[in-house]
Each structure stands twice: as C-alpha cells, then as structure tokens.
Design an enzyme around this catalytic site. Structure first.
Site, PDB file in Angstrom:
ATOM      1  N   HIS A   4      -3.803  -5.132   0.521  1.00  0.00           N
ATOM      2  CA  HIS A   4      -3.273  -5.646   1.786  1.00  0.00           C
ATOM      3  C   HIS A   4      -3.358  -7.173   1.828  1.00  0.00           C
ATOM      4  O   HIS A   4      -4.444  -7.733   2.041  1.00  0.00           O
ATOM      5  CB  HIS A   4      -4.046  -5.056   2.970  1.00  0.00           C
ATOM      6  CG  HIS A   4      -3.753  -3.615   3.218  1.00  0.00           C
ATOM      7  ND1 HIS A   4      -2.737  -3.195   4.045  1.00  0.00           N
ATOM      8  CD2 HIS A   4      -4.326  -2.498   2.720  1.00  0.00           C
ATOM      9  CE1 HIS A   4      -2.703  -1.875   4.058  1.00  0.00           C
ATOM     10  NE2 HIS A   4      -3.657  -1.418   3.265  1.00  0.00           N
ATOM     11  N   CYS A  17       0.834  -1.205   0.000  1.00  0.00           N
ATOM     12  CA  CYS A  17       0.000   0.000   0.000  1.00  0.00           C
ATOM     13  C   CYS A  17       0.873   1.261   0.000  1.00  0.00           C
ATOM     14  O   CYS A  17       1.522   1.553  -0.993  1.00  0.00           O
ATOM     15  CB  CYS A  17      -0.972  -0.025   1.182  1.00  0.00           C
ATOM     16  SG  CYS A  17      -2.349   1.126   1.006  1.00  0.00           S
ATOM     17  N   GLU A  63      -2.217  -9.081   4.101  1.00  0.00           N
ATOM     18  CA  GLU A  63      -2.228  -9.561   5.483  1.00  0.00           C
ATOM     19  C   GLU A  63      -3.626  -9.712   6.064  1.00  0.00           C
ATOM     20  O   GLU A  63      -3.811 -10.396   7.080  1.00  0.00           O
ATOM     21  CB  GLU A  63      -1.392  -8.634   6.375  1.00  0.00           C
ATOM     22  CG  GLU A  63      -1.966  -7.237   6.600  1.00  0.00           C
ATOM     23  CD  GLU A  63      -1.568  -6.229   5.536  1.00  0.00           C
ATOM     24  OE1 GLU A  63      -1.581  -5.031   5.832  1.00  0.00           O
ATOM     25  OE2 GLU A  63      -1.258  -6.646   4.398  1.00  0.00           O
TER      26      GLU A  63
END
Length: 509
Positions: free
Chosen positions: A167, A79, A169
C-alpha cells in the site's frame, strides 16, 4: 475541464488515503465505486484500483469491468487490484499460508521501470493482504520483490498496466508518495496544476454560470466548511447570498455573538436567529444519542425553513458538504451502517423545493482549510477546531438541561481558552469537554461533595478519519483540572480521555 485520476473503490479502508496522497501532489482525482465506472473523457489521465477486504478467490469478490480501460489508460492496481489483474490474465493467486501484514522492505527494484524510479535500496513498504501472487502470466514482468514476496510489483508487457501488492498510500510505506508521483506524473502525464488558486477561480466561474442572478440561502454553523462555502458564494453572487446562523442553545460560551460578529466583518449578508428555547424544549427528557441528533437536526431544519421563507424567490440551498460525506453516501457497498446521523448529504425536507449547491463537495477537510487561507478567511474561523452540528448536545451524555449546558460551556471555555493561551490549540485537531452522566464523591473545605465528572479530550488528526489522543503536558492538565474544579460550580472531578480512533470515536456520542 480538469485533468483527473479516477480511483475505483473495491471496498478498501484506505481508498480515501489514495485520493488524499494524489491531491497532495496537486492532481485532481475522484473516487467511484468499482461497479459504477463513469464515462471516461479525454481529461481522464489514469485509473487506480484500490485494495479490498475480499479475496480474489471469493465467490462474492468484486469484479471491475476493465475492457474499456486496459491498454487505453494507464492502470495501477493496489493490493487486491494487483491480484485481480494478475488472476484475470491467467496468473496464480492463492491464500497465503501466513497472512502478510506489516512492514517489509523491497529487496529487488527494477530501476529502469517508470513506476519504480527514484526509490531507495531496501525501501520500506506496508503489506496488508491474505492472498499473494504465486505466478504471473507470461506477459507480466516483476518490477519489485521483498524477502517474502517475489511479486511485490509488476508491469504488463506492451501496456501501461501496473500492480503492487503493498500500500503506497499509507504512512508506513516511506516512499509511497514517490511511487504514486511516478505513476500520476511520469506515466499518466498529469501536470500538477490543481492548486487552491485554480480551484477558487474555477469554482467561482462555475458558480456564476450555474446560479446567475438567482438567490441562494445558506445555513452557517460557525465552522470552517460552511464558512468557506459562504465566502466562495459571496465572491460569486454577492448580495444574492442570504446566510442564516442559528443559535440552537448548544453552542460554546459566547459563541453566537462572537461568530456572528466575525461573519459581518467578512462582509456576509447574515441573519442570527436565537432559537435556544425551541431546541431545549424539543430535547426535554431525551437521553438516547441518536434520537438527540435527529431531534436537533429536525429542529434546525424547521427553524431554518421558517427563516428561509422570509426570503422572496430564493431558488437554491447551499451546503458545506465535503468530499468524505459524498464518498460515504455512495460507498461501494451502499451507505455504511449508521455510526451517527450528522452528514449534510440528504435529509432535506421536500417542502423546501430548493435546488442544492455544494461548492466544497470535491474537497477533503484539510483542502477546505487551504482554500479558506487563500480566501484570507479570519484566523478565528479558519483555525477553529471542528465542532459537531448537534454541538454540546452530544457532549452532554444523557438528558440535556439548561443547567448542564451552562456547566459544560464554562468547562469547555476554560479548557479551550487555556489551550490557546499556552500555544497548544493550533497543534490539536479537536479539543472538547464532555459532561458525564455520573456523580463523584469529593471533598471541598471540610464538606463532602457529590457532584459532576467532566472528561477532557484532545486529539490529533489530518481529516478526522483516524485520530490519536494528544499527550498534553502534565503540568498543563494539572492546572486545568484545578481551574475547572475551583471555578465551575457543580464539578468536582476531571478526567482525561486517552482513547484513539479507532476503536473509539472522537466524540463520545
């Protein structure tokens, strides 16, 4: 030394999640503020730049120093990290006309690129950014796109530097773990050998070397963190570990005796100290939650220090500090604003003059449980729900009295015991009861009552950073409410908390 992935924190709320996902791959990683990059040893296998609440267009935007990293170590920008790399090399990054937030799907994947291998067609990703990369430098190649974002992922020609605007994660990026695995194993070459067994072996060797024949004192709480720390130290230095378990008068019903018994069965050298009267006297008339926490913390240190003085020539103080506490204390913007005073990091009196040893300060909560399981810790300790240091003191809203403690102990015991009897306990991260500072009108028999209200709370989580309320069966809640009102004198109303974290916290104070 252990192979390590370094995560440079640029202030993202998801930074700890990046670390957790990499740890789940049995690869060790550490988080550092972007402006405190450590000396990079031969054991560092790769670097990840986190996201950030800033825009790369802001004057105050964080600027990580990458001169000693680019081209020498594999680098992945997530990001903001990706946008920073692109802008730094001359790309065009601008505020988006429409903020890109939420689910998206990869409409283009460069499958020959090592970062994107094994990803499915139309793979779902999670976007959360106000800026977007409009134009890449000539030396960059697009390796992923969505219908709205041309540059969802890129690689720099001739170097192992990558960037993604989504993202990986978060849970909503369905193949995020695969992408991270591609980076840390395929690109960085990590061997995935960081396991519970390897951690235990390495930690015990390290503790033996560090502590030698020195004496260590440890304050046990009955919780998983301090208990696992105690077992690791016990296996390292045996009789030179001295444990102190303090009853602050705010523990659960019969907890002091039962936990003390469990510790002795584990072979620990532990002394129980009944200090309930001291704590309750210090808390008399105090209603402010932060002040209650500070008083309980200070009183614990005073009692613990007094007991530790009886141990001759003790040199070390052991603590069950875990990694989230350490990260919080060295966050990229400095320690965050006080939500509640409870972390183990800091706060020790100078008069103790003891060196500190923290065998768990690189682990997340779920990792601590895995270590405890590998150490054959008794289930009644290992599977115990998190319990705050101030105990029931922050579950009694307002002033604490012995009468209120007894009421809440009975309510809590009925709730927790019933969860266990109905095989619900182990599926819950934390269950608790709260005594509210209000009275409620009720009717018992033919008489009008005006008594206490209690709130029950049960949440699901993996690490306590976020939590959702548990949908307990209605029949179970109905029976619990009936049992509490019938069996606990002074309670005539039971409510159930259906708030998630955020915006609420798990505890009420």
């Amino acid at each position: 030394m252990q192979e390590t992935i370094i995560i440079l924190d640029l202030g993202s709320q998801y930074t700890q999640l990046i670390a957790r996902r990499i740890r789940e791959l049995n690869i060790y990683c550490k988080i550092y503020p972007f402006n405190k990059i450590p000396i990079l040893s031969e054991y560092v296998k790769g670097i990840i730049l986190s996201g950030s609440p800033f825009s790369v267009c802001d004057k105050e935007a964080p600027i990580p120093a990458l001169d000693d990293i680019r081209g020498k170590y594999p680098l992945l920008g997530i990001c903001y990290g990706a946008q920073f790399i692109a802008k730094h090399d001359g790309g065009k990054v601008m505020h988006s006309a429409i903020r890109e937030y939420g689910r998206a799907n990869l409409t283009y994947i460069e499958r020959s690129n090592p970062l994107m291998q094994s990803l499915s067609d139309d793979s779902q990703v999670w976007m959360s950014h106000g800026d977007t990369i409009l134009q890449l430098p000539e030396t960059f190649q697009i390796i992923g796109s969505t219908s709205n974002v041309d540059v969802a992922g890129f690689q720099v020609h001739g170097e192992p530097t990558y960037g993604i605007q989504f993202h990986p994660e978060v849970y909503h990026t369905t193949e995020g773990k695969q992408l991270l695995k591609n980076f840390v194993t395929g690109i960085c070459g990590c061997s995935q050998n960081w396991t519970s067994v390897s951690f235990i072996d390495t930690t015990i060797r390290s503790l033996k070397e560090k502590l030698g024949n020195d004496k260590v004192v440890l304050g046990l709480s009955g919780g998983v963190d301090s208990s696992v720390a105690a077992l690791l130290l016990h296996r390292s230095i045996g009789k030179n570990l001295f444990c102190i378990f303090v009853d602050n008068g705010l523990l659960r019903k019969n907890e002091f005796q039962s936990v003390l018994h469990s510790y002795k069965n584990m072979g620990l050298n532990v002394k129980g100290v009944d200090a309930a009267e001291i704590f309750l006297k210090a808390l008399k008339g105090i209603s402010d939650p932060e002040e209650k926490r500070k008083i309980i913390g200070k009183t614990f240190i005073d009692v613990f220090d007094k007991e530790a003085q009886h141990i001759k020539e003790v040199k070390w103080l052991a603590q069950g500090t875990i990694y989230p506490d350490v990260i919080e204390s060295v966050s990229v913007n400095g320690p965050s604003s006080t939500i509640k005073s409870h972390h183990n990091v800091g706060g020790l009196p100078n008069s103790m003059k003891l060196k500190v040893v923290e065998p768990l300060n690189t682990l997340f909560k779920d990792e601590v449980r895995r270590i405890g399981r590998a150490l054959n810790m008794p289930p009644e300790i290992l599977n115990r729900h998190p319990f705050p240091g101030p105990g029931l003191g922050i579950r009694i809203l307002g002033e604490i009295t012995i009468e209120k403690v007894k009421i809440l102990q009975e309510v809590d015991d009925i709730f927790v015991s019933s969860l266990k009897e109905n095989n619900l306990y182990n599926g819950i991260w934390q269950a608790l009861a709260v005594l509210l500072p209000v009275h409620s009108v009720g009717v018992m028999g033919d008489e009008r009552t005006y008594e206490n209200v209690v709130a029950l709370r049960a949440v699901g989580s993996t690490d306590g950073m976020t939590a959702d309320w548990v949908r307990l069966p209605y029949n179970f809640l109905a029976k619990i409410s009936n049992d509490i009102i019938n069996k606990v004198k002074g309670v005539n109303r039971v409510v159930y908390d259906i708030s998630s974290k955020p915006p609420a916290t798990i505890e009420w104070e």
